[in-house]
Write an enzyme that holds these catalytic residues in place. Structure first.
Site, mmCIF file in Angstrom:
data_model
loop_
_atom_site.group_PDB
_atom_site.id
_atom_site.type_symbol
_atom_site.label_atom_id
_atom_site.label_comp_id
_atom_site.label_asym_id
_atom_site.label_seq_id
_atom_site.Cartn_x
_atom_site.Cartn_y
_atom_site.Cartn_z
ATOM 1 N N LYS A 219 64.740 28.277 14.139
ATOM 2 C CA LYS A 219 64.912 26.934 14.376
ATOM 3 C C LYS A 219 64.326 26.998 11.659
ATOM 4 O O LYS A 219 64.704 28.191 11.453
ATOM 5 C CB LYS A 219 63.222 26.360 13.910
ATOM 6 C CG LYS A 219 63.529 25.492 15.271
ATOM 7 C CD LYS A 219 62.724 24.571 16.094
ATOM 8 C CE LYS A 219 62.945 23.992 17.388
ATOM 9 N NZ LYS A 219 62.009 22.947 17.738
ATOM 10 N N ARG A 253 60.496 28.933 24.043
ATOM 11 C CA ARG A 253 62.502 28.616 24.864
ATOM 12 C C ARG A 253 62.601 29.192 23.758
ATOM 13 O O ARG A 253 62.987 29.042 21.913
ATOM 14 C CB ARG A 253 61.821 26.955 24.219
ATOM 15 C CG ARG A 253 63.541 25.693 24.575
ATOM 16 C CD ARG A 253 63.572 25.020 24.215
ATOM 17 N NE ARG A 253 64.713 23.823 24.875
ATOM 18 C CZ ARG A 253 65.591 23.759 23.275
ATOM 19 N NH1 ARG A 253 65.066 24.937 22.046
ATOM 20 N NH2 ARG A 253 66.745 23.481 23.769
#
Ligand code: 9MG
Length: 275
Positions: A219, A253
């Site tokens: 991210k 995840r």
């Protein structure tokens, strides 16, 4: 025990959810058939690498990503789910659209990963009508707008209140707690400071009484800290997954399953051998 369709997990060790994105930029520009084959091959690779769950998505939720139609999403995900029939790990469908949830669950998925926390009309019922697990995630805004100046008085309290309300809404339609996981939604309408607060205080969400899932892989918060482009964030992603697990995440995840599984093995051995 966490129930995920016909699968059950005792969560004695953290689970690794491998990401299979079937979006045009992810695999192939050789048309739908080539993308399907590449996604199936990638899914098998992730299982070989040690993934406990596969998260299959046909619509990007990246900041600024354009929405896709329900039909297009179905055409992307259903052949992949069908092609994975019989695999030894549960399939999660990453969608906020109730009709995609229903079709994917009928095709063999065991979990719904909803970045919209089942708020769309008909989404609660789509999950309640099955024995599937669900991930209820927090976000502020939509993927198109969410990074335009997100604001909170107290990010931990606000995210926690929202997730508590969504657990109650799910339970009210018959989705038992044993099927629910929650996720604070790193990067979904959060500044770097909000994301760091959430990671630091991740353990606070365990008070809601269901397992916590954390998605930090590759991210932009990791790019902001390391200065690295998205393809060069493996080490930062593994470090973030480790930190999340140490703060109570039951599921991480991730894109880089092999590296994350190896890192978590070290943590698990340390925890098991603690005197
Ligand atoms: C689909 N998706 C992208 N990022 C995610 C995250 O952090 N958590 C969950 N549950 N899903 C995500």
């Amino acid at each position: 025990m966490w129930q995920c369709g016909k699968f059950q997990f005792d969560l004695a060790r953290p689970l690794v959810m491998g990401i299979v994105n079937i979006t045009p930029d992810s695999f192939s520009d050789g048309g739908q058939h080539a993308s399907t084959a590449a996604a199936i091959a990638h899914a098998h690779q992730l299982i070989g690498d040690g993934a406990d769950i596969l998260d299959i998505g046909g619509e990007s939720t990246r900041p600024g990503a354009a929405p896709v139609s329900e039909q297009q999403e179905l055409e992307r995900v259903l052949p992949v789910i069908a092609g994975l029939r019989g695999i030894a790990v549960p399939i999660s469908i990453d969608t906020w659209k109730p009709q995609v949830m229903r079709a994917a669950l009928a095709a063999g998925a065991s979990m719904v990963n909803d970045v919209n926390a089942l708020q769309a009309e008909g989404a609660l019922q789509a999950v309640a009508d099955t024995d599937a697990a669900v991930c209820l995630m927090h976000k502020q805004g939509t993927p198109q707008t969410m990074q335009q100046g997100p604001e909170y008085q107290d990010v931990i309290t606000e995210v926690s209140l929202f997730l508590g309300e969504r657990i109650a809404a799910a339970e009210a339609v018959g989705i038992i707690r044993q099927r629910i996981v929650i996720d604070p939604g790193f990067g979904f309408g959060k500044t770097l400071a909000h994301n760091l607060d959430l990671l630091r205080e991740l353990a606070a969400f365990r008070a809601l009484g269901v397992p916590v899932l954390a998605g930090l892989s590759r991210k932009s918060m990791l790019g902001a800290i390391t200065g690295r482009e998205v393809g060069e964030r493996v080490a930062a992603s593994v470090a973030a997954a480790m930190l999340a697990v140490q703060r109570g995440a039951a599921i991480v995840r991730v894109h880089d399953v092999r590296e994350t599984v190896d890192a978590l093995k070290i943590l698990n051995v340390m925890n098991e051998s603690e005197r």
